[in-house]
Design an enzyme around this catalytic site. Structure first.
Site, PDB file in Angstrom:
ATOM      1  N   LYS A 122       0.842  -1.223   0.160  1.00  0.00           N
ATOM      2  CA  LYS A 122       0.021   0.102  -0.016  1.00  0.00           C
ATOM      3  C   LYS A 122       0.897   1.319  -0.106  1.00  0.00           C
ATOM      4  CE  LYS A 122      -3.596   0.082   2.718  1.00  0.00           C
ATOM      5  NZ  LYS A 122      -5.099   0.092   2.415  1.00  0.00           N
ATOM      6  N   ARG A 140      -3.194   3.030   8.792  1.00  0.00           N
ATOM      7  CA  ARG A 140      -3.637   1.721   8.048  1.00  0.00           C
ATOM      8  C   ARG A 140      -2.340   0.639   7.955  1.00  0.00           C
ATOM      9  NH1 ARG A 140      -7.716   2.900   4.395  1.00  0.00           N
ATOM     10  NH2 ARG A 140      -8.269   5.194   4.616  1.00  0.00           N
ATOM     11  N   GLY A 170      -7.700  -8.075   4.689  1.00  0.00           N
ATOM     12  CA  GLY A 170      -8.515  -8.145   5.793  1.00  0.00           C
ATOM     13  C   GLY A 170      -7.920  -8.679   6.911  1.00  0.00           C
ATOM     14  N   MET A 220      -5.142  -7.556   8.791  1.00  0.00           N
ATOM     15  CA  MET A 220      -4.564  -6.659   9.754  1.00  0.00           C
ATOM     16  C   MET A 220      -5.497  -5.494   9.923  1.00  0.00           C
ATOM     17  SD  MET A 220      -0.664  -7.391   9.081  1.00  0.00           S
ATOM     18  CE  MET A 220      -0.776  -6.900   7.539  1.00  0.00           C
ATOM     19  N   ARG A 261      -3.171  -1.066  -6.620  1.00  0.00           N
ATOM     20  CA  ARG A 261      -1.943  -2.348  -6.743  1.00  0.00           C
ATOM     21  C   ARG A 261      -2.342  -3.002  -8.029  1.00  0.00           C
ATOM     22  NH1 ARG A 261      -5.149  -5.385  -1.781  1.00  0.00           N
ATOM     23  NH2 ARG A 261      -6.982  -5.453  -2.847  1.00  0.00           N
ATOM     24  N   HIS A 276      -4.647 -31.923   7.469  1.00  0.00           N
ATOM     25  CA  HIS A 276      -4.584 -33.535   6.859  1.00  0.00           C
ATOM     26  C   HIS A 276      -5.538 -33.718   5.520  1.00  0.00           C
ATOM     27  CE1 HIS A 276      -6.106 -37.642   6.904  1.00  0.00           C
ATOM     28  NE2 HIS A 276      -4.720 -37.996   7.103  1.00  0.00           N
ATOM     29  N   ARG A 311       6.869 -47.612 -16.866  1.00  0.00           N
ATOM     30  CA  ARG A 311       7.172 -48.539 -15.554  1.00  0.00           C
ATOM     31  C   ARG A 311       6.736 -49.813 -16.093  1.00  0.00           C
ATOM     32  NH1 ARG A 311       5.190 -43.518 -12.456  1.00  0.00           N
ATOM     33  NH2 ARG A 311       6.628 -43.371 -10.845  1.00  0.00           N
ATOM     34  N   ARG A 328      11.956 -48.687 -18.440  1.00  0.00           N
ATOM     35  CA  ARG A 328      12.467 -48.849 -17.115  1.00  0.00           C
ATOM     36  C   ARG A 328      12.377 -50.681 -16.822  1.00  0.00           C
ATOM     37  NH1 ARG A 328      10.950 -46.602 -11.705  1.00  0.00           N
ATOM     38  NH2 ARG A 328       9.070 -48.148 -11.839  1.00  0.00           N
ATOM     39  N   GLU A 363      18.332 -42.937  -7.857  1.00  0.00           N
ATOM     40  CA  GLU A 363      17.167 -42.787  -7.030  1.00  0.00           C
ATOM     41  C   GLU A 363      17.584 -43.180  -5.536  1.00  0.00           C
ATOM     42  OE1 GLU A 363      13.854 -44.849  -8.546  1.00  0.00           O
ATOM     43  OE2 GLU A 363      14.910 -46.502  -9.065  1.00  0.00           O
ATOM     44  N   SER A 399      18.734 -40.792 -15.033  1.00  0.00           N
ATOM     45  CA  SER A 399      17.157 -40.210 -14.930  1.00  0.00           C
ATOM     46  C   SER A 399      17.066 -39.886 -13.419  1.00  0.00           C
ATOM     47  CB  SER A 399      16.229 -41.042 -15.544  1.00  0.00           C
ATOM     48  OG  SER A 399      14.920 -40.251 -15.373  1.00  0.00           O
ATOM     49  N   GLY A 446      15.152 -40.258 -10.161  1.00  0.00           N
ATOM     50  CA  GLY A 446      13.794 -40.732  -9.627  1.00  0.00           C
ATOM     51  C   GLY A 446      13.904 -40.110  -8.192  1.00  0.00           C
ATOM     52  N   THR A 447      13.051 -38.915  -8.393  1.00  0.00           N
ATOM     53  CA  THR A 447      13.248 -38.139  -7.117  1.00  0.00           C
ATOM     54  C   THR A 447      12.072 -38.838  -6.052  1.00  0.00           C
ATOM     55  OG1 THR A 447      11.440 -36.715  -8.476  1.00  0.00           O
ATOM     56  CG2 THR A 447      13.657 -36.030  -8.219  1.00  0.00           C
ATOM     57  N   ASN A 448      11.261 -39.528  -6.742  1.00  0.00           N
ATOM     58  CA  ASN A 448      10.300 -40.000  -5.562  1.00  0.00           C
ATOM     59  C   ASN A 448      11.333 -40.930  -4.405  1.00  0.00           C
ATOM     60  OD1 ASN A 448       8.345 -39.026  -7.111  1.00  0.00           O
ATOM     61  ND2 ASN A 448       8.067 -41.180  -8.283  1.00  0.00           N
ATOM     62  N   CYS A 481      12.350 -38.107 -13.582  1.00  0.00           N
ATOM     63  CA  CYS A 481      11.074 -39.043 -13.946  1.00  0.00           C
ATOM     64  C   CYS A 481      10.184 -39.232 -12.764  1.00  0.00           C
ATOM     65  CB  CYS A 481      11.509 -40.354 -14.671  1.00  0.00           C
ATOM     66  SG  CYS A 481      12.326 -41.217 -13.701  1.00  0.00           S
ATOM     67  N   TYR A 500      15.714 -32.776 -19.604  1.00  0.00           N
ATOM     68  CA  TYR A 500      14.400 -32.778 -19.862  1.00  0.00           C
ATOM     69  C   TYR A 500      13.626 -33.270 -18.430  1.00  0.00           C
ATOM     70  CZ  TYR A 500      14.953 -38.069 -19.625  1.00  0.00           C
ATOM     71  OH  TYR A 500      15.194 -39.093 -19.083  1.00  0.00           O
TER      72      TYR A 500
HETATM   73  C1  PEP Z   1      11.093 -42.505  -8.693  1.00  0.00           C
HETATM   74  O1  PEP Z   1      11.544 -43.281  -7.692  1.00  0.00           O
HETATM   75  O2  PEP Z   1      11.228 -41.167  -8.771  1.00  0.00           O
HETATM   76  C2  PEP Z   1      10.527 -43.127  -9.856  1.00  0.00           C
HETATM   77  C3  PEP Z   1      10.187 -42.432 -10.995  1.00  0.00           C
HETATM   78  O3  PEP Z   1      10.360 -44.526  -9.678  1.00  0.00           O
HETATM   79  P1  PEP Z   1       9.016 -45.056  -8.835  1.00  0.00           P
HETATM   80  O4  PEP Z   1       8.244 -44.056  -8.601  1.00  0.00           O
HETATM   81  O5  PEP Z   1       8.417 -46.092  -9.801  1.00  0.00           O
HETATM   82  O6  PEP Z   1       9.862 -45.664  -7.480  1.00  0.00           O
HETATM   83 MG    MG Z   2      11.802 -45.151  -7.984  1.00  0.00          MG
END
Ligand code: PEP
Ligand code: MG
Length: 893
Positions: free
Chosen positions: A26, A95, A104, A106, A340, A456, A573, A628, A758, A777, A779-781, A845, A865
Site C-alpha cells: 500500500k 493503516r 482484511g 490486519m 495495486r 490433513h 514402468r 525401465r 534414486e 534419470s 527418480g526423485t520419488n 522422472c 528434460y
Molecule cells: C522415482 O523413484 O522417482 C521413480 C520415478 O520411480 P518409482 O516412482 O516407480 O519408484
Molecule cells: Mg523409484
C-alpha cells in the site's frame, strides 16, 4: 533489526513502487501515485523494519518517535491544519500494509485526532454538519477500542443496533446528530468499562497507540494462519501508513468506491467497479448498504467520473497491468486511496497477459512471467456450469481443485460402503485424520469444516488428486447430517463441491469439460481464453531449454501425452505390464522350482512384452522412449500372506486338498520382507532372478527392430532402476549389451543403456556410475524417500499434516523438490556425472517433473528434460519456458 541511523519513515513523495519490502504494498503504491502527480492525500509510511524492531523488542526503535514528529509536522503544514486541533483539526487514518497483500487480516484505525474538543471543530469545518462529526467520533472510538484495546466489537455494534431501534431506523444514515452524540457517550463508557481508563483525548497518543496496534496485528492469530496458508514468511512485518483523512460521508456529493481497470474474473476489457454514495470505505467492505455500478457515477458526478477514468488509464499504462483501486470523493473532489496490481482468476491471468501483448504494452517474455503453471493446471480441471444458478450452501477454502458431485456421507466407513455399491460420495467431516484414509480414497470429494490448506484433509486430498474443500466453518456437522445457513443436508443428499473456488452447492451441478484440455486434445474451440493459452504456450515452447517427456506405460497414454506436447517417454514402468491376467505368469516365474520352469515362464512373457513395446514405440515414433526394467518387490505379484495363511489353515482343517496353496504360501513366506521398499527391488531383482531382465531387454530390442524394419524410427532407451553401485550397473549392462548386439544386428536401431539415480549412494558416486551409463534419470520419488528416510506410501497420510502445521516444511517434499537436501544430491550427481561424461543426458522422472517449482530447479541445475504424467505435460512446458525467462531473478516463482 534496526541499523544505526536507519530511516524508518518515508513521506509519500520519497518512496516508489519498487520499495514494497520496506514500505509495504500500500505504502509503495501510494508513493508511486504521489510521484505520478495523482490526487493522493498527503501522508507518510513507517517501514516494515520499524515493525520488525517493535515486534522483536516490544518497543519502538530509537529515533522513530523523532522521525514521526518531523513527518507529522510536514504533513500538518502541507494540509494547513494541526492534528486534532480544536477548531480545525487534521484527522489521519492509520493503516496497515504488508509487502504481500493480506486482505482484511490486519488493522486500520480511521479518524485519529478526534476528541471531545476537535469533534466540535470538525463539525464547523464540515459546514456545521454535526451529524457527520459525531458519527466520525463514534467510529473512531469503536475502531480504536476494538483494534488497539481489544474491546469486544459486539458491544459497540449492539449499542448501535439499540440506538437504531430506539429511533425506529433501519439504517445508520437515519440516526441524527443528537443520537450519534449520545451513542458516542455510550461508546466511551463501554471503552472505559473494558479498559479501566478513559478514551485517550491526546491525538498524538491516539496515533502512537494505533500504530503500535497495527504493528502487533502482524501477529494476530488470523494473520498468522493466513500467512501459513499462503506461504508468506513470518518475519516480514507490516508497514504503517499515516494518511490525511478525506471523507466520503460528507453528503450526497461525496462517496467512496473500488474499481478494476479490467474484469478480474474473466479478463474482459473495460472497467469494473462499485460506488457507494455518502459513505466511508469501510461501509463498502462491510456491505452495510448496496453499492451502485461505477457506471452510474457518470450521472451523479460527471467530472469526478471522467477524472477517475483518466487516472485508471494512466495507472494501467504505468503499471502495464490490471490495477485495482480504492477512491473517495469528498464534496466533488476525487482522491485516490490505494492502487495495486490486481488479483485475478487463472483464466483472466492468461487473457490479460495476451491482451497486453496485443496492445503493445508488454512483450511475450513479460506475459509469460505473469501466468503460472498452477493457473494453467486450474484451467485444465472440469468446472461447474453455474448458468442455472445452483443453491450455494457454503464456502470454504479450495484446497484441492476439481468439481466433485456425490451423496453426502459422514464417516469413512459409509463412504467405502456406498462407493462399493457404485454410488458417488462426498465425505463430509469436521476434520479428517489418518483413519479416514479409506473413505477419502473412496470419495469423489472431501468437505471439512475445520482446517486450512495444510490440514490433513487438504494435504492428503492433493496427494491423491481428490477434490477437497476444507475449513467451511459455517458448517455444523452431526453424526448423519450437516447444517449451514439454515439448511440441513442429510446423509444421502447430493451436493457439489468446487475444490478450486471452495464453493459448495446443493444438488448435482452440471460439470463442464475444460476448454483448455479440449484445445490440447486438438479439438476446434472458439474461445478467447484458448487463443491466449495458445499464444503463451507457443512462446514457452520457443523459449524453454528443458525438453518435456511423459511418464506413460500404455500406447493410449503415450498418444495423449504426445497431443499434449510430450517429446518422448521419460519413464515406462514395465511392472504395470505384469498385472491383470499376466499376474499368473509372473507367479509361475517366481515359483519356478527348476531352470526349465523359469525359462518357460519367461518365454511365455516375452511375446506379451514385445507387443507392449511395439505399441508404445509406434505411438512415440521418432521420439525417445525410456523403458525401465522391472522395479517393485516381487511379492507384490503374489497373493497376500495373511489371506493365504487363512485359506491353507481352513482347507487343512476341513481335510481339503491344499497342496498348491501351501506351496504358494511357502513362497510368499520366503519372499516376505519387513521393509520391501528397501528390499529386493529394481536392479537387485535383475541380479537375483536369472533371465528376467534379459527377457525384457530382448522384448524391447526386438520390438524396436520390428518397427525399424517397417520403416518407423524407434529410439529405445533401457533404464536400470535402483542402482547404488557402479558394479550393479556394469553387471546388468554386460548382459544387456550382449542381447542388444545380437538382436539389433544390421537393423540400424540404436539402443541407449542408462540408469536411474534414486538411491542416495548413486548420487554420491555418480562419477563412477556415469562410466557405465549413457544417461541418468533422477527418480526423485525414491531419492526423496531414501534421502529423508520417509516411507513414501505412509507418511503423507500419517503425519505430514503435523509437519506442515509446525512449519517443518512448507510443502510436502514428495510434491515439490527439497532443494537443500534432495536437490543437493541432484546437483552433485549432475556435476560429477557430466565431469566424467560431458554429453551425459540427464532427466527427471519422479513426480517432481510436473511440479512448477521443481521445474525451475531442474532448469537451474541444467537437466536436459523433465518427465511427468500426461496431464501435467502442458504445465511443465509452460513452467520450463518461464524458468528460462526468469532464471536468476530473485522473485521468479
Ligand atoms: C522415482 O523413484 O522417482 C521413480 C520415478 O520411480 P518409482 O516412482 O516407480 O519408484
Ligand atoms: Mg523409484
Amino acid at each position: 533489526m534496526e541499523k544505526a541511523g536507519e530511516k524508518y519513515v518515508y513521506d509519500f513523495s520519497e518512496g516508489h513502487k519498487d520499495l514494497k519490502q520496506l514500505l509495504g504494498g500500500k505504502g509503495a503504491n501510494l508513493a508511486e501515485m504521489t510521484r505520478m502527480g495523482l490526487p493522493v492525500p498527503a501522508g507518510f509510511t513507517v517501514t516494515t523494519s520499524a515493525c520488525q524492531a517493535y515486534l522483536a523488542t516490544g518497543s519502538n526503535p530509537p529515533g522513530l518517535a523523532a522521525e514521526i514528529d518531523e513527518h507529522l509536522a510536514a504533513l500538518e503544514s502541507a494540509m494547513g491544519r494541526r492534528l486534532g486541533d480544536a477548531s480545525d483539526p487534521l484527522l489521519v487514518s492509520v493503516r496497515s500494509g504488508a509487502a504481500f497483500s493480506m486482505p482484511g487480516m490486519m488493522e486500520t484505525v480511521l479518524n485519529v485526532g478526534l476528541n471531545d474538543e476537535s469533534v466540535v471543530g470538525l463539525a464547523a469545518q464540515a459546514g456545521g454538519n454535526e451529524r457527520f462529526a459525531w458519527d466520525s467520533y463514534r467510529r473512531l472510538i469503536q475502531m480504536f477500542g476494538k483494534t488497539v484495546c481489544d474491546v469486544p466489537g459486539d458491544e459497540f455494534s449492539n449499542a448501535l443496533d439499540e440506538a437504531k431501534a430506539a429511533r425506529g431506523a433501519t439504517d445508520d444514515l437515519h440516526l441524527e446528530a443528537a443520537d450519534l452524540q449520545a451513542l458516542t457517550d455510550r461508546y466511551k463508557r463501554i471503552f472505559a468499562k473494558h479498559t479501566g481508563h478513559e478514551f485517550p483525548q491526546d491525538p498524538r497518543e491516539q496515533m502512537r497507540l494505533a500504530m503500535e496496534a497495527v504493528f502487533r496485528s502482524w501477529n494476530a492469530e488470523r494473520a498468522v494462519l493466513y500467512r501459513r496458508q499462503e506461504r508468506i514468511p513470518a518475519d516480514l512485518g507490516t508497514a504503517v501508513n499515516v494518511v490525511a483523512m478525506v471523507f466520503g460521508n460528507l453528503g450526497p456529493d461525496s462517496g467512496t468506491g473500488v474499481a478494476f481497470t479490467r474484469d478480474p474474473a474473466s479478463g474482459a476489457q473495460g472497467i469494473y467497479g462499485d460506488y457507494l454514495q455518502n459513505a466511508q470505505g469501510e461501509d463498502v467492505v462491510a456491505g452495510i448498504r448496496n453499492t451502485i455500478p461505477l457506471d452510474d457515477l457518470r450521472t451523479l458526478d460527471r467530472r469526478s467520473y471522467d477524472e477517475l477514468l483518466e487516472i485508471m488509464a494512466t495507472l494501467e499504462g504505468h503499471y502495464r497491468d490490471l490495477c485495482d483501486i480504492e477512491f473517495t470523493i469528498e464534496r466533488g473532489k476525487l482522491w485516490m486511496l490505494q492502487t495495486r496490481v490486481g488479483k485475478r482468476t487463472a483464466g483472466a491471468a492468461f487473457r490479460i497477459a495476451a491482451q497486453l501483448v496485443n496492445e503493445g504494452m508488454i512483450d511475450l517474455d513479460e506475459a509469460l512471467r505473469r501466468v503460472s503453471g498452477a493457473q494453467l493446471a486450474q484451467l485444465m480441471f472440469p468446472r461447474f456450469d453455474l448458468a442455472e444458478e445452483p443453491v450455494a450452501l457454503t464456502k470454504g477454502i479450495g484446497a484441492s481443485p476439481g468439481a466433485a458431485v456425490g451423496r453426502a456421507v459422514f464417516s469413512a466407513e459409509r463412504a467405502v460402503e456406498l462407493a462399493a455399491a457404485g454410488e458417488q460420495v462426498i465425505l463430509v467431516r469436521r476434520e479428517t485424520n489418518p483413519e479416514d484414509l479409506a473413505g477419502m480414497i473412496a470419495a469423489q470429494g472431501i468437505l471439512t469444516a475445520r482446517g486450512g490448506k495444510t490440514s490433513h484433509a487438504a494435504v492428503v486430498a492433493r496427494g491423491m488428486g481428490r477434490t477437497c474443500v476444507c475449513g467451511a466453518d459455517q458448517v455444523e456437522i452431526a453424526a448423519d447430517r450437516f447444517t449451514t445457513g439454515g439448511r440441513t443436508i442429510n446423509e444421502g443428499d447430493v451436493i457439489s463441491v468446487d475444490g478450486t473456488t471452495g464453493c459448495v452447492y446443493l444438488g448435482a451441478v452440471p460439470v463442464r469439460p475444460s476448454e483448455v484440455v479440449q484445445y490440447f486434445e486438438g479439438e476446434q474451440t472458439d474461445s478467447v481464453l484458448v487463443d491466449a493459452v495458445h499464444k503463451l504456450m507457443s512462446h514457452a515452447d520457443t523459449t524453454r531449454a528443458l525438453a518435456v517427456r511423459t511418464n506413460a506405460d500404455t500406447a493410449a497414454d503415450a498418444a495423449r501425452a504426445r497431443r499434449f506436447g510430450a517429446e518422448g517417454i521419460g519413464l515406462c514402468r514395465t511392472e504395470h505390464m505384469f498385472l491383470g491376467d499376466r499376474r499368473e505368469l509372473v507367479e509361475r516365474l517366481i515359483l519356478a522350482a527348476t531352470p526349465t520352469e523359469r525359462a518357460d515362464a519367461l518365454a511365455a512373457l516375452l511375446p506379451l512384452q514385445r507387443a507392449d513395446f511395439v505399441d508404445l514405440f509406434r505411438a512415440m515414433d521418432g521420439l525417445p522412449v525410456t523403458v525401465r526394467l522391472i522395479d517393485p518387490p516381487l511379492h507384490e505379484f503374489l497373493p497376500s500372506l495373511e489371506e493365504l495363511a487363512v485359506n491353507v489353515a481352513v482347507a487343512r482343517e476341513r481335510g481339503e486338498d491344499h497342496a498348491e496353496d501351501a506351496q504358494l504360501l511357502d513362497a510368499v513366506r520366503r519372499m516376505h520382507e519387513q521393509n520391501p521398499m528397501l528390499g529386493l527391488r529394481g536392479v537387485r531383482l535383475g541380479l537375483v532372478i536369472p533371465g528376467l531382465f534379459a527377457m525384457q531387454v530382448r522384448a524391447i530390442t526386438e520390438a524396436a527392430v520390428q518397427l525399424a524394419r517397417e520403416g518407423l524410427d524407434p529410439h529405445p532407451e533401457i533404464m536400470v532402476p535402483l542402482v547404488g553401485a557402479v558394479q550393479e550397473l556394469e553387471t546388468v549392462r554386460r548382459e544387456c549389451e550382449q542381447i542388444v548386439t545380437e538382436v539389433v544386428a544390421d537393423s540400424g536401431v540404436h539402443v541407449l543403456i542408462g540408469t536411474m539415480i534414486e538411491v542416495p549412494r548413486a548420487a554420491l558416486t555418480a562419477g563412477q556410475i556415469a562410466e557405465a551409463a549413457d544417461f541418468f534419470s533422477f527418480g526423485t520419488n525414491d531419492l526423496t524417500q531414501m534421502g529423508w528416510g520417509f516411507s513414501r506410501d505412509d507418511v503423507e497420510g500419517a503425519f505430514f499434516w503435523r509437519y506442515l502445521e509446525l512449519g517443518i516444511f512448507g510443502i510436502s517434499p514428495f510434491e515439490s523438490i527439497d532443494r537443500d537436501g534432495v536437490g543437493r544430491l541432484i546437483r552433485i550427481a549432475t556435476e560429477e556425472g557430466r565431469a566424467v561424461r560431458p554429453g551425459l543426458k540427464l532427466g527427471v522422472c519422479g513426480e517432481h517433473g510436473g511440479d512448477p517449482e521443481s521445474v525451475h530447479f531442474f532448469h537451474e541445475v541444467g537437466l536436459d528434460y523433465v518427465s511427468c504424467s500426461p496431464f501435467r505435460v502442458p504445465v511443465a512446458r509452460l513452467e520450463a519456458g518461464r524458468a528460462a525467462i526468469t532464471a536468476g531473478e530473485s522473485d521468479s516463482r
